[in-house]
Scaffold this active site. Structure first.
Site, short mmCIF file in Angstrom:
data_model
loop_
_atom_site.label_atom_id
_atom_site.label_comp_id
_atom_site.label_asym_id
_atom_site.label_seq_id
_atom_site.Cartn_x
_atom_site.Cartn_y
_atom_site.Cartn_z
N HIS A 228 0.86 -1.19 0.00
CA HIS A 228 0.00 0.00 0.00
C HIS A 228 0.89 1.24 0.00
O HIS A 228 1.74 1.39 0.88
CB HIS A 228 -0.89 0.05 1.25
CG HIS A 228 -1.67 -1.19 1.52
ND1 HIS A 228 -2.05 -1.59 2.79
CD2 HIS A 228 -2.15 -2.13 0.66
CE1 HIS A 228 -2.71 -2.72 2.71
NE2 HIS A 228 -2.80 -3.07 1.44
N GLN A 229 0.69 2.11 -0.96
CA GLN A 229 1.44 3.36 -1.01
C GLN A 229 0.43 4.51 -1.06
O GLN A 229 -0.57 4.42 -1.77
CB GLN A 229 2.35 3.41 -2.24
CG GLN A 229 3.34 2.25 -2.31
CD GLN A 229 2.78 1.00 -2.97
OE1 GLN A 229 2.06 1.09 -3.96
NE2 GLN A 229 3.09 -0.18 -2.44
#
Length: 786
Positions: free
Chosen positions: A713-714
Site C-alpha cells: 500500500h502506497q
C-alpha cells in the site's frame, strides 16, 4: 458482424501468449558481459547450489530438487536479462560493478577480504575460483556486514536469484522445484476452466435464430475475455484503424498539419482519466454514467480471463509495476504495486475495509477536511461497498487465516472477519495474479463495466501519460488543464498521441502520479512528499501435515499455505484503534514460492532448500504499521523512505504477537525473517526458553536491512488539505495550481490509513468524480449561454 470481427481482432492482441514467455524464454536480452556472467553464475550457485538430498528424500523429484543448482536451471541467464533490461532501481549499477569486480582477483580481495584467498600460490583468486563452501561463508557475511552497501548487495542478489529460480517456468509451465515443495502451480480449477477442447455452448437442433447465435457468441466472448471487451481499444494497430475505432465509439480524432513532421493525432473527449485502478476506475464509471465521454489511459496491459496464466513469475512481469522488482532506494522496503487494467484492484487480496472511524475523525478534526464527515462521503462508502458486493461471510478458511484465528482465540486476542469483495465460496489463493472467473469485484468487473455499458467510455491499455497539458485562459488566475500527451510503443517505435479534454483526472497511483504532475510543470512542494508505505514484517510457523497439533475440530491439518482466500481474519491487538490510532494490524499474506523464498532467511544453500521443502505447510502472518514516518519520490523507481522509530516499535510489538499467535495455533517451529535465521521448536523448549526467544526476536531492528520489510500500500504523495502550503490538492481533489486537473488515487490520503485502502480510495474518487460532474455541467451551461 464486421465491427464485431474488428473488436475480436483488437482483443486477440491484448494479453497475448507471446508476452507470457518473458520469464520462460528470456526475451529480456541478457546484456551482461562474459566477466559479469561468470560472477553471476558463481553467486547464483552459491545461493542455490547442487547438494545431497537428505536421507528421508524417498521420491526422485525431491532428490532432483536438491541436486539442481541455479545454473542447471538456467537461472543466471534469466537474471542477466532482468538486471540489464527490467530492473530500474537506482542502485542497479552496484550489482554490475560488483559482478565485474568479482571476476578479478583484486576486486574479489577488496570485496571479500582474506576469506577469498587460497593457501596455494598465487593465493589471490577471483570469486568464481573460490571454493564453494568459502563462497557461501563470504556471501553470508555480506548479510551482516558493517558496510551498508554489502548488506544491500546481499539483499538484491538474494531476492533476484531466489525469486527467479522458484518462479521461472519451462515450456510446459512447470518448475523443477514445485513438486518437491508441495506446490501445484496455477490453480487446478483454472486449468480445467480453460481446457483447449472446452465444449461450445449448446444451441437448438437447427442452430437457433441469428439473434440467439450472436447472443451465444457474445456470452462466450464475455466468459473468456471479461465484460470490458467492447470498451478496449488496441492502440498498437495502424493509426487509421485506431482512429476509426475511436471515432466509432464517439471520440473524434483529428490531425493538425505541420510542415516538416507528422503531427500527433488528437483525441477529443469530455474527461481523460489516467489510470484504471480503484481511483481511476471509479471516476471513469461515475462520469460515464452521468453522460460524459471518458477516455481511460492505462500504462499496464489488459489481461483477459482466458489469457491469465496464474503463474507467479510471468504474472509479476505482466501485471505489477516494474515486474514486481521495485524497492526503496536503500532496498529497505520491497514495494509491490499493480500495473494493469483495474490496477491494484485486479491483483490485490480482496480486503474491503471501510475507512476507520478514528481516521475519519483525525482527517476531519486535525486536518480540517469536512469532506470526510459529510453525507456525500457516507454515501460514497455505502455505494462502493454495494458495487463490490462487500461481505464478511466465510465458508472455509485457508491455512494462514485459520492459524491466525486459532492463535488469537487461544490467547484471547481480538480477531475479526475481514470484509471482502469476492463471494464466500471463493476459496482461491491466486487472486494476486488476477481473477480467473470475475468473482473478485475489482474495477475491471464493476465501475469500468458501468463505463463501457453506458456507451460513453473506452480504455486504451499500454499507454503511458507523459504530460498534462495546461494553459492560462484570459481572466484566470490559474492555468486550466486542457488534456494529456501520452505515448506507447508501436512496432518498436515510440508513438505519441494527444488528448484534448475539458477535465483531466490523474489516478496513476501514489508512486506514479507525482512524477506525472512534476513533468507537467507543477511546482507545489508537497508533490512527491509525505509518502506512506504501510510497512509490513512477517513471522512464520511450520505445521507438519502428518502431526496435527491442534484440536480435532480444527481442519488446518489438511490445508496448504497457498490455498484459500488470502485474507479473511484480522487482529487489532496492537493496532491502537482506541488510543492514538497508530499501531499495527495483524493479517495474512499471499506467498507463492518465489516471494516466499525471497522473504525467508538464507543461511546456506542447503538450509534454504530445507525451508522451501516445507513451504506448503509453513504459515505466515504479518504486522502492518500505520506509519507516521514518510518518504519522498521523484519517480516510481526512486523512492527514499526511512522508517520512523515509532513505526519500528509498533512493528516490534506486532512481531511479539505474531510469534505468540503462531505458537498458540499449534506450530511445531516458529521464526522470523531476520537474516540470522533463528527458529525454535515450540514443542521441545521450556516456557523460559520460549519467552527468551520471543523477546530476542521481537526486539531486533528493522531499519538496518537485516529483516525484509514489504509494502503493498502506497499513499499520501499528493496529499489533500485546506492549504497549498501543506497539501497538493483541495477537498475536491483539484490541484492548487491547475484548474480542471484532479487527482483521484491513494496519493491524496492526508495520512497513512492503517488498513487496506481499496474502499477508502474508491470512496474519495467517487466524491471527486461527483465534483467533476458538477464542473462539467457548469461548463456545458456556460457553453450554451455563449
Amino acid at each position: 458482424m464486421e465491427n464485431r470481427g474488428q473488436e475480436e481482432h483488437t482483443l486477440i492482441e491484448l494479453g497475448g501468449f507471446e508476452d507470457r514467455q518473458r520469464l520462460i524464454n528470456g526475451v529480456y536480452l541478457n546484456k551482461l558481459s562474459a566477466r559479469e556472467m561468470e560472477s553471476l553464475v558463481a553467486i547464483s550457485d552459491t545461493f542455490l547450489p547442487s547438494v545431497e538430498a537428505p536421507p528421508d528424500a524417498v521420491h526422485g523429484y525431491v532428490d532432483k530438487f536438491y541436486r539442481t543448482s541455479a545454473s542447471m536451471a538456467g537461472t543466471p541467464h534469466l537474471l542477466g536479462g532482468l538486471i540489464t533490461e527490467r530492473l530500474k532501481h537506482p542502485k542497479v549499477w552496484l550489482i554490475r560493478v560488483t559482478l565485474w569486480l568479482l571476476s578479478t582477483w583484486i576486486g574479489t580481495f577488496i570485496i571479500c577480504g582474506f576469506a577469498s584467498m587460497s593457501n596455494q600460490f598465487p593465493y589471490f583468486q577471483s570469486f568464481p575460483q573460490v571454493a564453494p563452501h568459502k563462497r557461501q561463508d563470504i556471501v553470508l557475511s555480506w548479510s551482516i556486514s558493517y558496510f551498508s552497501l554489502l548488506r544491500m548487495l546481499f539483499r538484491c542478489l538474494k531476492l533476484l536469484t531466489l525469486l527467479v529460480f522458484f518462479s521461472q517456468v519451462d515450456e510446459k509451465n512447470e518448475n523443477v522445484t514445485w513438486k518437491a515443495i508441495g506446490y501445484c502451480g496455477p490453480d487446478p480449477d483454472f486449468k480445467t476452466l480453460n481446457q483447449p477442447n472446452k465444449p461450445a455452448k449448446k444451441t437448438n437442433r437447427y442452430g437457433g435464430s441469428k439473434y440467439q447465435q450472436e447472443q451465444n457468441e457474445e456470452d462466450d466472448r464475455e466468459d473468456s475475455i471479461g465484460p470490458l471487451y467492447r470498451g478496449l481499444i488496441n492502440i498498437k494497430l495502424p493509426r487509421e484503424v485506431v482512429a476509426e475505432a475511436l471515432s466509432g465509439s464517439g471520440f473524434p480524432v483529428s490531425t493538425q498539419s505541420r510542415k516538416h513532421r507528422p503531427s500527433p493525432p488528437i483525441i477529443r473527449c469530455d474527461a481523460v482519466v489516467v489510470g484504471s485502478g480503484s481511483g481511476g476506475g471509479v471516476a471513469a464509471g461515475v462520469l460515464a454514467k452521468a453522460g460524459y465521454k471518458v477516455l481511460v489511459l492505462e500504462k499496464g496491459s489488459y489481461r483477459a480471463r482466458s489469457n491469465l496464466s496464474l503463474l507467479e513469475g510471468p504474472t509479476m512481469d505482466e501485471m505489477y509495476l516494474y515486474g514486481g522488482l521495485l524497492a526503496t532506494s536503500d532496498t529497505g522496503v520491497v514495494v509491490l504495486a499493480g500495473s494493469t487494467v483495474g490496477g491494484g484492484s485486479t491483483i490485490n487480496w480482496s480486503a474491503s475495509i471501510r475507512t476507520p472511524q478514528h481516521v475519519i475523525k483525525e482527517w476531519c478534526d486535525k486536518h480540517e477536511l469536512e469532506l470526510f464527515g459529510s453525507e456525500l462521503y457516507k454515501e460514497a462508502l455505502d455505494g462502493v461497498c454495494e458495487k463490490m458486493g462487500v461481505h464478511s461471510e466465510i465458508y472455509e478458511e485457508g491455512l494462514n487465516n485459520a492459524v491466525l484465528r486459532r492463535g488469537c482465540q487461544e490467547l484471547g486476542y481480538p480477531v475479526t472477519d475481514i470484509p471482502r469483495n469476492s463471494g464466500p465460496e471463493h476459496y482461491c489463493g491466486w487472486c494476486c495474479f488476477g481473477c480467473k472467473d470475475g468473482r473478485k469485484k475489482g474495477t475491471a468487473e464493476t465501475w469500468l463495466v458501468d463505463m463501457v455499458n453506458s456507451g460513453n467510455g473506452v480504455i486504451l491499455p499500454g499507454c503511458e501519460a507523459k504530460k498534462v497539458l495546461h494553459n492560462r485562459k484570459k481572466g484566470r488566475e490559474r492555468d486550466t488543464a486542457s488534456g494529456v500527451v501520452f505515448e506507447f510503443e508501436y512496432q518498436g517505435v515510440k508513438e505519441v498521441f494527444m488528448v484534448e479534454s475539458k477535465v483531466t483526472i490523474v489516478a496513476a497511483g501514489a508512486l506514479s502520479t507525482p512524477g506525472l504532475l512534476k513533468r507537467s510543470g507543477l511546482k507545489n512542494p508537497n508533490i512527491g512528499k509525505n509518502l506512506h508505505l504501510h510497512p509490513v514484517t512477517m513471522a512464520w510457523g511450520y505445521f507438519p501435515e502428518q502431526a496435527p497439533l491442534s484440536p480435532p475440530e480444527w481442519s488446518g491439518s489438511e490445508k496448504r499455505s497457498y490455498e484459500g482466500e488470502i485474507m479473511t481474519a484480522m487482529s487489532t491487538v496492537v493496532a491502537g484503534f482506541e488510543g492514538s490510532g497508530y499501531g499495527a494490524v495483524i493479517q495474512t499474506p499471499a506467498l507463492h514460492p518465489g516471494m516466499f523464498s525471497v522473504v525467508m532467511p538464507w543461511i546456506s544453500g542447503n538450509d534454504i532448500k530445507d525451508r522451501m521443502r516445507r513451504y506448503y505447510r509453513t504459515a505466515h502472518i504479518f504486522a502492518l504499521a500505520r506509519d507516521k514516518g514518510s518518504g519522498t519520490l521523484s519517480s516510481p523507481s526512486s523512492i527514499s523512505y526511512q522508517m520512523d522509530e515509532t513505526d519500528e516499535e509498533h512493528l516490534k510489538r506486532g512481531m511479539e504477537k505474531l510469534l505468540r499467535i503462531l505458537a498458540a495455533a499449534g506450530a511445531q517451529e516458529i521464526g522470523t525473517h531476520n537474516c540470522k535465521g533463528r527458529r525454535i521448536d515450540v514443542k521441545k523448549v521450556s516456557s523460559h526458553e520460549f519467552e527468551r526467544f520471543v523477546k530476542e526476536e521481537s526486539s531486533r531492528g528493522l531499519r538496518d536491512l537485516s529483516t525484509p520489510v514489504c509494502s503493498a500500500h502506497q499513499m499520501g504523495s499528493c496529499r489533500m488539505g485546506v492549504d497549498p502550503k501543506s497539501s497538493a490538492v483541495n477537498q475536491m481533489g483539484e490541484t492548487w495550481e491547475v484548474e480542471g486537473l484532479y487527482v483521484a488515487d491513494t496519493s491524496v490520503f492526508p495520512t497513512a490509513l492503517g488498513v487496506n485502502p481499496m474502499v477508502t480510495v474508491q470512496a474519495i474518487a467517487y466524491c471527486t468524480a461527483k465534483s467533476v460532474v458538477e464542473v462539467l455541467r457548469r461548463k456545458k451551461k456556460e457553453t450554451f449561454a455563449t
